[in-house]
Design a protein around this motif. Sequence first.
Motif, PDB file in Angstrom:
ATOM      1  N   GLY A 104       6.806   6.961  -3.237  1.00 49.77           N
ATOM      2  CA  GLY A 104       5.436   6.919  -3.727  1.00 49.77           C
ATOM      3  C   GLY A 104       5.201   7.871  -4.879  1.00 49.77           C
ATOM      4  N   SER A 105       3.938   8.154  -5.142  1.00 48.02           N
ATOM      5  CA  SER A 105       3.559   9.109  -6.173  1.00 48.02           C
ATOM      6  C   SER A 105       2.914  10.311  -5.505  1.00 48.02           C
ATOM      7  N   LYS A 153      -3.378   5.323  -7.583  1.00 48.63           N
ATOM      8  CA  LYS A 153      -3.215   4.359  -6.499  1.00 48.63           C
ATOM      9  C   LYS A 153      -4.517   3.620  -6.204  1.00 48.63           C
ATOM     10  N   HIS A 244      -1.725  11.313 -10.960  1.00 51.25           N
ATOM     11  CA  HIS A 244      -0.551  11.086 -10.135  1.00 51.25           C
ATOM     12  C   HIS A 244       0.704  11.425 -10.932  1.00 51.25           C
ATOM     13  N   TRP A 260       8.273   7.560 -14.619  1.00 57.90           N
ATOM     14  CA  TRP A 260       8.497   6.883 -13.343  1.00 57.90           C
ATOM     15  C   TRP A 260       9.889   6.281 -13.294  1.00 57.90           C
ATOM     16  N   ASP A 280       4.941   2.801  -5.571  1.00 62.78           N
ATOM     17  CA  ASP A 280       4.282   3.665  -6.544  1.00 62.78           C
ATOM     18  C   ASP A 280       5.231   4.534  -7.350  1.00 62.78           C
ATOM     19  N   LYS A 293      -0.466   0.515  -8.875  1.00 58.97           N
ATOM     20  CA  LYS A 293       0.077   1.266  -7.748  1.00 58.97           C
ATOM     21  C   LYS A 293      -0.796   0.952  -6.534  1.00 58.97           C
TER      22      LYS A 293
END
Length: 378
Positions: A104-105, A153, A244, A260, A280, A293
């Motif tokens: 995830g983030s 998100k 994020h 990312w 994410d 996300k």
Amino acid sequence: MRIVILGAGFGGLAAASMLRGQLPPDHGIVVIDRKKEFMMGLVNLWILHGDRKLEDAQTPLAGLNAKGIEYLNDEVTAIDTGGKSVACKSHGKISYDYLIVALGSELAPERVAGFVGRGYNLYDAPQVPPLREKLLSMKKGKVAVCIMGMPYKCPPAPYEASLLIHDMLERNGTRKEIEIDVYAPAPVALPVAGPEVSREVVSILERNGINFHASHKLKTVSSALEFENGATQDCDVLVGIPQHRVPDVIKSSGLAAGDWMAVDRKTLRTNFESVFAIGDVTEIKVGQLAIPKAGIFAEAQAKVVAQQIADEINNRSPSAAFDGKGFCFMETGNGQAGYVDADFFAEPAPAVRLEPASRQNYEKKHDFERTRVRQWLL
């Protein structure tokens, strides 16, 4: 074979569940997460509105063990793709044949000077109950909901939050004396959904007396909110959706391409042997935009990756591919929710539509949570 899954969110749990159903017990499935419980992010809104208590919303991840999936409550400190292993704080080095990165983030509220200690982080569950108490104690004043950076998100969540705050203040009898403002850094409400859906969202806000401010990126929080465009605004309660960032271990292990992880948009394979990334932690570009996300996309990607791995292990030709389709619900208060349906791989451009709010969609949102928690952990 051993499949190691980093992260027990939407993507990690969906992948583990599907793999266990497709592979015999002699193939090990290991899920590693530093959390001990699972709770969908959307539940934060129900806690805010008073529909759920935080202590009743979390499901122990230890339930994975009863399903034939090994759960390790640990923190990943390094990923060695060359040596096909991950290092953990407590369990040391763990080798893998396949690795699914679903970390995830992470939230970075400290990137806006002055926010920590002055604002409430909407995405941090323990901060939501005191936020609710603060809102209900207000007699008059201003509430600011600020999207502090992009991507973030669950794109509709800030707008849902403002509408649920409106609803709870109406029930509290204080709404007429309290102003609600939403500040977004982009020129439209939902860039990922396009201008038409963005206009519909703003229209819903306006019908409920909520002010929307486009192109307002929060810069500093002091005695007032200071934005990068030079504007300043007073507020009594600040609700923030923080910036994020990719988890530190992804950066330090050399897995991030830019901000990312980069993946093939259909197979979710990375440039590293036997390594997939979902949810994410990834960025899948569609023109100038990226796949949002959101848990539904992480789940869809997880199913694709699980099927590919199972097919390879069973000597079948992999055929599963991520199709860029997903959906989410947008709660509007009073027990109603809209429905957002999206196809990001549609040609010539992504297709996104927003269905009007209804009680049926609200019930579907609750069923969405119940069925997945039951399938993955109970």
